[in-house]
Design an enzyme around this catalytic site. Structure first.
Site, PDB file in Angstrom:
ATOM      1  CE1 TYR A   1      22.518 -18.967  19.596  1.00  0.00           C
ATOM      2  CE2 TYR A   1      21.429 -16.906  20.188  1.00  0.00           C
ATOM      3  CZ  TYR A   1      21.362 -18.233  19.792  1.00  0.00           C
ATOM      4  OH  TYR A   1      20.138 -18.823  19.602  1.00  0.00           O
TER       5      TYR A   1
ATOM      6  CB  ILE B   1      12.010 -20.440  22.723  1.00  0.00           C
ATOM      7  CG1 ILE B   1      12.060 -19.425  21.558  1.00  0.00           C
ATOM      8  CG2 ILE B   1      10.918 -21.478  22.522  1.00  0.00           C
ATOM      9  CD1 ILE B   1      10.812 -18.579  21.360  1.00  0.00           C
TER      10      ILE B   1
ATOM     11  CB  ALA C   1      28.944 -13.145  15.099  1.00  0.00           C
ATOM     12  CB  THR C   2      26.538 -17.940  14.798  1.00  0.00           C
ATOM     13  OG1 THR C   2      25.621 -17.925  15.907  1.00  0.00           O
ATOM     14  CG2 THR C   2      27.953 -18.158  15.298  1.00  0.00           C
TER      15      THR C   2
HETATM   16  P1  NAP Z   1      18.206 -27.124  22.584  1.00  0.00           P
HETATM   17  O1  NAP Z   1      17.012 -27.331  23.425  1.00  0.00           O
HETATM   18  O2  NAP Z   1      19.538 -26.927  23.230  1.00  0.00           O
HETATM   19  O3  NAP Z   1      18.309 -28.365  21.545  1.00  0.00           O
HETATM   20  C1  NAP Z   1      19.366 -28.395  20.628  1.00  0.00           C
HETATM   21  C2  NAP Z   1      19.125 -29.497  19.628  1.00  0.00           C
HETATM   22  O4  NAP Z   1      20.164 -29.424  18.655  1.00  0.00           O
HETATM   23  C3  NAP Z   1      19.182 -30.886  20.208  1.00  0.00           C
HETATM   24  O5  NAP Z   1      18.292 -31.715  19.499  1.00  0.00           O
HETATM   25  C4  NAP Z   1      20.634 -31.330  19.934  1.00  0.00           C
HETATM   26  O6  NAP Z   1      20.805 -32.739  19.808  1.00  0.00           O
HETATM   27  C5  NAP Z   1      20.841 -30.668  18.601  1.00  0.00           C
HETATM   28  N1  NAP Z   1      22.222 -30.411  18.259  1.00  0.00           N
HETATM   29  C6  NAP Z   1      23.146 -29.654  18.919  1.00  0.00           C
HETATM   30  N2  NAP Z   1      24.295 -29.652  18.265  1.00  0.00           N
HETATM   31  C7  NAP Z   1      24.110 -30.421  17.160  1.00  0.00           C
HETATM   32  C8  NAP Z   1      24.951 -30.805  16.091  1.00  0.00           C
HETATM   33  N3  NAP Z   1      26.224 -30.403  16.009  1.00  0.00           N
HETATM   34  N4  NAP Z   1      24.444 -31.626  15.126  1.00  0.00           N
HETATM   35  C9  NAP Z   1      23.159 -32.047  15.188  1.00  0.00           C
HETATM   36  N5  NAP Z   1      22.333 -31.705  16.176  1.00  0.00           N
HETATM   37  C10 NAP Z   1      22.807 -30.899  17.154  1.00  0.00           C
HETATM   38  O7  NAP Z   1      18.037 -25.880  21.607  1.00  0.00           O
HETATM   39  P2  NAP Z   1      16.726 -24.995  21.248  1.00  0.00           P
HETATM   40  O8  NAP Z   1      16.530 -24.021  22.331  1.00  0.00           O
HETATM   41  O9  NAP Z   1      15.616 -25.876  20.845  1.00  0.00           O
HETATM   42  O10 NAP Z   1      17.295 -24.182  20.003  1.00  0.00           O
HETATM   43  C11 NAP Z   1      17.113 -24.636  18.679  1.00  0.00           C
HETATM   44  C12 NAP Z   1      17.510 -23.521  17.722  1.00  0.00           C
HETATM   45  O11 NAP Z   1      16.765 -22.352  18.037  1.00  0.00           O
HETATM   46  C13 NAP Z   1      18.993 -23.122  17.795  1.00  0.00           C
HETATM   47  O12 NAP Z   1      19.460 -22.809  16.504  1.00  0.00           O
HETATM   48  C14 NAP Z   1      18.950 -21.876  18.655  1.00  0.00           C
HETATM   49  O13 NAP Z   1      20.034 -21.011  18.397  1.00  0.00           O
HETATM   50  C15 NAP Z   1      17.637 -21.254  18.230  1.00  0.00           C
HETATM   51  N6  NAP Z   1      17.053 -20.334  19.206  1.00  0.00           N
HETATM   52  C16 NAP Z   1      16.717 -20.752  20.464  1.00  0.00           C
HETATM   53  C17 NAP Z   1      16.162 -19.828  21.365  1.00  0.00           C
HETATM   54  C18 NAP Z   1      15.750 -20.194  22.768  1.00  0.00           C
HETATM   55  O14 NAP Z   1      15.429 -19.282  23.545  1.00  0.00           O
HETATM   56  N7  NAP Z   1      15.730 -21.448  23.144  1.00  0.00           N
HETATM   57  C19 NAP Z   1      15.984 -18.500  20.966  1.00  0.00           C
HETATM   58  C20 NAP Z   1      16.348 -18.127  19.672  1.00  0.00           C
HETATM   59  C21 NAP Z   1      16.871 -19.052  18.814  1.00  0.00           C
HETATM   60  P3  NAP Z   1      21.165 -33.702  21.085  1.00  0.00           P
HETATM   61  O15 NAP Z   1      19.951 -33.652  21.977  1.00  0.00           O
HETATM   62  O16 NAP Z   1      21.381 -35.036  20.504  1.00  0.00           O
HETATM   63  O17 NAP Z   1      22.357 -33.089  21.719  1.00  0.00           O
END
Ligand code: NAP
Length: 244
Positions: free
Chosen positions: A152, A185, A154-155
């Site tokens: 993660y 978050i 690395a990405t």
């Molecule tokens: P999340 O609640 O797991 O939601 C992920 C979203 O991405 C969903 O809408 C899902 O769609 C969609 N998705 C997953 N794979 C996809 C694909 N291949 N093509 C199109 N849509 C896709 O994630 P989140 O916590 O909101 O995180 C969003 C971003 O913030 C990510 O890049 C994550 O790395 C980053 N981030 C999150 C946190 C944290 O603590 N939550 C911290 C730092 C960074 P479906 O519902 O249709 O599956």
């Protein structure tokens, strides 16, 4: 305002919050998602209730053909694109020796290739107007070593690097590219973290709380505003002080 934003992974979590925050600020929204039709439709309805136009687009961002098709459909429906929020991402924590090949490929495909696919298509659509904003959602894990997150991290490190290079390449075309690197978050993504580990993380965050998706969305919306028209290539770490 007459501006259009495409947010990937907008059916829930941070992406949904970004979609709503930009709709509240007058944007029409293309809501990308991967699998959850119902959640995506709910977001469309929430945006419509705010008086803005919204359409859901089911497309796996790791699939270039699906991404190209989505961007064509967005331009056909909305006529243009002003903002791309590259947000769709996955996490699958594992210690180095436990990393599975299929999980590694999936993370690289969605978290890196997916961002390139969408940025390329967005830039193509923005060139003509010589203006546009691309916001890449990174993570504090790009600047902080968290055990089990080698893949993660690395990405997300790649996201910071591509942000800087894309910004340099696209600046002469009037397009800015910035990243937001959130800390912890409260979204479904965090559900996979065991409770005792979450409690430890809470201790480690100087603010002693996790952020809401809305707080990330506010930063994204600010970066999309004209107030930040001279900012490009930067990664804004939004982590309650965790990485200090
Ligand atoms: P999340 O609640 O797991 O939601 C992920 C979203 O991405 C969903 O809408 C899902 O769609 C969609 N998705 C997953 N794979 C996809 C694909 N291949 N093509 C199109 N849509 C896709 O994630 P989140 O916590 O909101 O995180 C969003 C971003 O913030 C990510 O890049 C994550 O790395 C980053 N981030 C999150 C946190 C944290 O603590 N939550 C911290 C730092 C960074 P479906 O519902 O249709 O599956």
């Amino acid at each position: 305002m007459d501006k259009v934003a495409l947010i990937t992974g907008a059916s829930r979590g941070i992406g949904r919050a970004c979609a709503l925050a930009l709709a509240e600020r007058g944007y029409d929204i293309a809501v990308n998602y991967n699998s959850n039709d119902q959640k995506a439709q709910e977001v469309v309805e929430e945006i419509t209730a705010l008086g803005r136009k919204a359409v859901a687009y089911k497309a796996n961002t790791a699939d270039l053909d699906a991404v190209k098709q989505m961007f064509r459909a967005v331009i056909k429906e909305f006529g243009k694109l002003d903002v791309l929020v590259n947000n769709a991402g996955v996490v699958d924590d594992a210690y180095l020796l436990m990393i599975r090949e299929d999980s590694l490929s999936r993370s690289l495909d969605i978290n890196i290739k997916g961002y390139f696919h969408c940025a390329q298509q967005a830039a193509l659509k923005m060139f003509g107007k010589k203006q546009g904003k691309i916001i890449n959602i990174s993570s504090v894990s790009s600047v902080l070593a968290v055990e089990g997150q080698a893949v993660y991290s690395a990405t997300k490190g790649a996201v910071n690097s591509m942000t800087a290079v894309m910004a340099k390449e696209l600046a002469p075309k009037g397009i800015t590219v910035n990243a937001v690197a959130p800390g912890f978050i409260a979204t479904e993504m965090m559900d996979s973290i065991p409770e005792e580990l979450k409690a430890r993380y809470l201790e480690e965050v100087p603010m002693h709380r996790f952020a809401s998706p809305k707080e990330v969305a506010a930063a994204v919306a600010a970066l999309c505003s004209d107030d930040f028209s001279y900012l490009t290539g930067q990664t804004i770490v939004l982590d309650g002080g965790l990485s200090l």
